[in-house]
Design an enzyme around this catalytic site. Sequence first.
Site, short mmCIF file in Angstrom:
data_model
loop_
_atom_site.label_atom_id
_atom_site.label_comp_id
_atom_site.label_asym_id
_atom_site.label_seq_id
_atom_site.Cartn_x
_atom_site.Cartn_y
_atom_site.Cartn_z
N GLY A 12 0.79 -1.22 0.00
CA GLY A 12 0.00 0.00 0.00
C GLY A 12 0.83 1.27 0.00
CG ASN A 13 4.98 1.16 1.26
OD1 ASN A 13 4.58 0.09 0.82
ND2 ASN A 13 6.25 1.42 1.42
CE LYS A 131 -9.15 -5.91 4.55
NZ LYS A 131 -7.77 -5.89 5.05
CE LYS A 215 -1.96 -5.18 0.13
NZ LYS A 215 -0.70 -5.93 0.27
CE LYS A 277 2.93 -7.11 3.02
NZ LYS A 277 1.58 -6.95 3.57
#
Length: 316
Positions: A12-13, A131, A215, A277
């Site tokens: 996201g960054n 979520k 994601k 991740k």
Amino acid sequence: MSIQRIVVALGGNAILQRGQKGTAAEQMENVRVAARQIAEMIAAGYQVVVTHGNGPQVGALLIQNAAGAGQVPALPMDFCGAESQGFIGYMLCQCLRNELAARKIDGREPVCVVTQVLVDPNDPAFLNPTKPVGPFYSEEEAKKRSADGKEKWIEDAGRGWRRVVPSPKPAEIVERGAITSLLGSGATVVASGGGGVPVVRRENELSGVEAVIDKDLAGMLLACQVQADALVILTDVQAAAVNYGKPDEKWLGSVSVSDMKRYASEGHFKAGSMGPKVEAAVQFVQRGGQLSVITSLDKAVEALAGSAGTRISAGQ
């Protein structure tokens, strides 16, 4: 190990950094920085598929929905997901085109595919939405919005009330064939942004659902379905670590799947940050991928070459 096709999952960054307001100029500048690094990967000989997050962007669209509800109809979450894929894809493709032109790299035409991702309508996640999405509201407003039973709201860590939606597992990239064809032509494809637009199939017809797909897991599925050699997950730290933030913190370099699973079972990777991740990276290798990499944006090329980041493979 011969790595040619890679899926790069931008954190996201890479699009919106903490403390920024999210103006078009801020987001475009962040994407420009990311595009430079992706162009370096392409210059190094890799064929790249790009996927990305969209949480803050969808959150902003939900705020715009609420603010404009008296003038225009609010759009459902699947529409917001598709909309964010479109404008983030626009930014990435424009910046990539400029960076590739500056390097005189031809034949790697950037293109965005607004991607649907099939989920199982019987996924248990639909019975237990977890979520959080969108802005924070007061308890009074949350109760008003959930009165008809169509939405679930929770109190979120003392910061206010937020809506929660299901997060089902991704099962199939609907546009897989089109993405594969584009890659066959040499294109640099942006796909499955934000986990993709979640859809279900009933009586051979697709329809969108109010949900959010993780994601990283969607990126893993994309990498499997386009037969990528490596999955590169980019985040805001140089690598995964055990005992993160503690005096005995240890950054992980080359790690086997079995060791990574052991570290995960010992609780080293937090559910809301590094955990998904690591799960996606491990699953990709278990499903036949050669290599998964977890590293920061500026270390991606080095990590693929073996000199940076966490590199997960089937065995040592």
